[in-house]
Design a protein around this motif. Sequence first.
Motif, mmCIF file in Angstrom:
data_model
loop_
_atom_site.group_PDB
_atom_site.id
_atom_site.type_symbol
_atom_site.label_atom_id
_atom_site.label_comp_id
_atom_site.label_asym_id
_atom_site.label_seq_id
_atom_site.Cartn_x
_atom_site.Cartn_y
_atom_site.Cartn_z
ATOM 1 N N ARG A 18 0.852 -1.195 0.000
ATOM 2 C CA ARG A 18 0.000 0.000 0.000
ATOM 3 C C ARG A 18 0.886 1.242 0.000
ATOM 4 N N CYS A 19 0.682 2.079 -0.988
ATOM 5 C CA CYS A 19 1.539 3.245 -1.144
ATOM 6 C C CYS A 19 0.723 4.525 -1.027
ATOM 7 N N PRO A 20 0.894 5.246 0.092
ATOM 8 C CA PRO A 20 0.207 6.527 0.212
ATOM 9 C C PRO A 20 0.844 7.527 -0.759
ATOM 10 N N ILE A 21 0.028 8.201 -1.525
ATOM 11 C CA ILE A 21 0.573 9.177 -2.475
ATOM 12 C C ILE A 21 0.153 10.577 -2.029
ATOM 13 N N ILE A 22 1.173 11.379 -1.726
ATOM 14 C CA ILE A 22 0.912 12.702 -1.156
ATOM 15 C C ILE A 22 1.347 13.755 -2.176
ATOM 16 N N PRO A 23 0.396 14.508 -2.692
ATOM 17 C CA PRO A 23 0.751 15.511 -3.702
ATOM 18 C C PRO A 23 1.825 16.468 -3.178
ATOM 19 N N GLY A 24 2.830 16.705 -4.008
ATOM 20 C CA GLY A 24 3.899 17.620 -3.605
ATOM 21 C C GLY A 24 4.996 16.925 -2.822
ATOM 22 N N PHE A 25 4.786 15.678 -2.426
ATOM 23 C CA PHE A 25 5.800 14.959 -1.657
ATOM 24 C C PHE A 25 6.334 13.759 -2.443
ATOM 25 N N ASN A 26 5.470 12.772 -2.654
ATOM 26 C CA ASN A 26 5.983 11.571 -3.294
ATOM 27 C C ASN A 26 5.226 11.201 -4.577
ATOM 28 N N ASP A 27 4.514 12.177 -5.173
ATOM 29 C CA ASP A 27 3.810 11.863 -6.426
ATOM 30 C C ASP A 27 4.754 12.080 -7.619
ATOM 31 N N ARG A 28 5.981 11.610 -7.426
ATOM 32 C CA ARG A 28 6.995 11.827 -8.468
ATOM 33 C C ARG A 28 7.186 10.569 -9.306
ATOM 34 N N ASP A 29 7.622 10.793 -10.543
ATOM 35 C CA ASP A 29 7.826 9.665 -11.454
ATOM 36 C C ASP A 29 8.828 8.662 -10.904
ATOM 37 N N ASP A 30 9.934 9.181 -10.306
ATOM 38 C CA ASP A 30 10.942 8.223 -9.835
ATOM 39 C C ASP A 30 10.392 7.332 -8.730
ATOM 40 N N HIS A 31 9.443 7.859 -7.941
ATOM 41 C CA HIS A 31 8.836 7.021 -6.900
ATOM 42 C C HIS A 31 7.922 5.962 -7.530
ATOM 43 N N PHE A 32 7.142 6.379 -8.521
ATOM 44 C CA PHE A 32 6.288 5.391 -9.209
ATOM 45 C C PHE A 32 7.158 4.314 -9.859
#
Lengths: 720, 304
Positions: B225-239
């Motif tokens: 489960r991956c919480p996605i927080i706009p401005g924090f971890n909604d980055r391509d490298d994280h995906f």
Amino acid sequence: MKEGTVEKQSTEAKVLAKYGLHSLSCFYSNKNEPLLRRATRVSKLIFENTILPVYQEKRVYPGAGWYPALPTDDPKKIGMGVSYTGHYRFNPVTAWKFANELDDEFDKHIITRIINDLTVFTSVPCTMRYRHGGVHKVSNYQRVLAEGFEGYKKRIIRLKKKAKGLEQDVFYEAMLECIDSIIALCRRLLGYLKKIKLHKQDDPILDNLIKALEQSPVKPARTFYQALLATQFTMCLTSFEPGRIDKYLYPYFKKDCEEGRISIHEADQLLEEFLSNINNLGGVKHMTLGGTDENGRPVYNELTSLLIKLSGKIKQPNTSLLVRKDMPDKLWDIAMENLKNGRGNPAIINEELYLKGLKETVGVTNEDTADLAFGGCTETLIQGKTMTDSTWTAYNLPDILNQSINNYFIHLKSFSEFYKSFKNDIRLTVKEMTSQINLWQHHFALYFPLPINTLFTDDCLERAIGFSAGGCRYNFDIVDIFGAINVINSLHTIKLIFDNKLNISRPQLLKMLNDNFRNFDKEYIQIKQINKYGNDNDEINNLAKDLLGFVFDEIKKYRCWRGNGYFLPAVIGWTSYIRQGKHVEATPDGRLKAEPLSDSIGAVSETESKGLTALLLSAASIPQASALGTCILNIRIDGGAFAGPDGNSNLKALFKTYFELGGQQIQVNAVDTKMLEAALKEPKKYTDLVVRVAGFTDYFINQNDKIKAEIILRTAHKAN
Amino acid sequence: MFSQKENKGLIFDIQRFCVHDGPDIRTTVFFKGCPLNCLWCHNPEGISPRPEIGLKNNLCIGCGNCQRTCANKVHNFTDAGHLIDRKNCIGCGACVKSCIGKALSIAGKYVSADDALKEVLRDITFYKNSGGGMTVSGGEPLFQPAFLVELLQKAKSIGLNCCVETSGMAEQKIFTEILQYVDLFLYDFKETNDVLHKKYTGVSNKKIIENLRYIISNGARVRLRCPIIPGFNDRDDHFQGIAEIRRELNSLEEVELLPYNPLGLNKYERFEINLNHLEISKIPDGNNKKIWTEKLNNYIGGAS
């Protein structure tokens, strides 16, 4: 205008006819006859003279808005009349005004006597404390389809030959006249359509209609369309409650399909038209789907799916789905889609519990349980074989409790002593209530012979006894218990006070109740914060189980006057839970003076916090199997909570578990609060918003402000 | 490490009728105390490993019962309103019981495994019909290992389906011990870049990824489960990072993206938990989730 068939008229008949009161004149034409015979004369007069409903190029004719009436009768003007069903139309104020203005002293005297008669006929010998409701009924459509009206006629002739004594002879004579005039009415309808045909050569709808009506309902139905028309016609004459429609129409549908006469799409269109006829009529009607047939096999067929889907498009009739353990997932899914999308229909019914109760406690035969259906909100009946007083009786439990509090609260030492005294009061008042209801039943039997219902409900003909006099195979009286949850919560508060667990003394509570909690802000907040029913608390659950078990058992101790029938306890509430609260002072659960009582066996608004499973467990603590009149459970869910892939299966698991634990019925509102609040502000935009109220569905905007507020306050269950 | 009281565990809630904490209808037991300190935590009352008093100011009627009841005099009524001296509060909960308006609540209660299980079992018929059961969440359940093991062991012995929702931040041996009792792990993965992981959560993600590999290689069923927080971890490298894990650990049952949920925000106020470092301006909607999911699926599919 024909003036009835009797030539030698009574004095009353002549006077009444002089002033244009033709139905009453006909009713009084022979005073020496029994009332049933007099009523059938009126039916005949009306059927011969009623204006036929206009053909509007619809396939399901006549539409359900049509009640046969005598065009010359104007009860609004004079306030007196008799309808074709044997009901009186009586407005005392208008009638007395009319009588008082008459110049002719003789006529005035006669009319006054008749007004006094009507006053006796329509009076209700029951005190305001217990009186309520009306009658719901479902005709024996299955038999009408199989025998046709001519079959009924043959049966009556056969029975008449074996009649014992003058009274039975007159009974069959009346019934014969009744069925004859109904057959004549069918012929008139057909004649009217054929006349229209002269001007409408290219109307296939009309051609089919004429062709179908030439067979049915006078003769047995042979096709699905004929069967549907016969049902529609019989409904127009009786109650408009269709009962187990997917069961009795299915054989016709199946045969048509096999012989290539109908497609599922055509059946869908016909049923939609049929249901919208009922919908347009208004009132509270009921359709019952699914369940078990005479051979113990499931009734889950193509019509069941169609009708569940259609029930999501309309507010009326209320729809109940009889659920067996083997109900196919496909039907569950269709029903769940309706509910999740904010359609109040269908209510989900635990059929097994009813079948068992009907067989074991009220003597319904195994075969007849296959005709279990509901009338009105959710009033239990065996279709075509029952007279069910729909909550004629209102048992206002908080009203009893408040009196007990005044009588005993200060003097007694412990909660158990108080509870015992309260139960004694319940014992006494239930006895008083049933005596009054039985007197009312006797009264109704004497003055309301109801010939059409007598004709279409078994076994009135065989027994030669009228519908309201006990002729039906089964006779039920649903006793609706009001404010049950207020009383459970109140008793819990009272117990805490006796046990010194609140900083409130007994005299203080009495004062608070008398003052409607004014000047007791802190104590009021404290009382509101006490744990309440609906949160799966063992102590409160046990109280609910014990108290309602006791009330149900007390009610069941008595038998009905009518046909030695049964009182069936129920917790329904309809819209009367608001009216029933108006005369009740503040109650110890924190309910204020004149506020609505609790509806159904759901939690009181804003008192539950542990979620849906906890509410269902609380509700299941009530011994529902003992209340065959139905304990309704209204729940509101947030549709979004069940939107995911597991949504339907979770919702299904909730229902199944509730039933396993002894739950009877559950009905769902899935509308989000924001939408309801928006509908309050801008009703015009939300004219199609349908909600479950208390046992029935209706448009949200049709509700009065109090009901609207109540619906919004009902806790919407979100998933965590 | 966390101190336990007489074999009891510290929990802050038992929530019934949960349909989003694992499959079907479940009851979730929330353990209190967490080694992480995520900026976006939506159960902030689960972070501290001791009981805390919560105050809903709008319900406080100013009766002063709490002030009179409290042995340590932590409740004060001033011009600024009802204040709580949190340093001196021992979390005994006496004030909560005295509160007429139910403005005070306590997050954190010591319970035995038997008592927690008793509450969980109230809905047992619902689990049987839906396939659901108990979920242990938090805080971080593995932060109270002895209590967790006892609770899971007892639940399993009566055949209850058990899910554990974890940040993955724990000693491997604890995982070893609980593996046998757990039907499904709901395993959080918050940030691929370790520097950012430390910044956002206070800890490194190395151990978390190691533990994930470990339990999967030992046959655990896991939903990531991956919480996605706009401005924090909604980055391509994280995906991309999530996609790599997905490809590497192909027995992972599912990867679920959880868009940031602001529902916990009022709890920060109630428990006076500092939130000045959290400024999330954009609340994701259904559309965001769709775009993110598509992106992730592209990364997963594109390289396979």
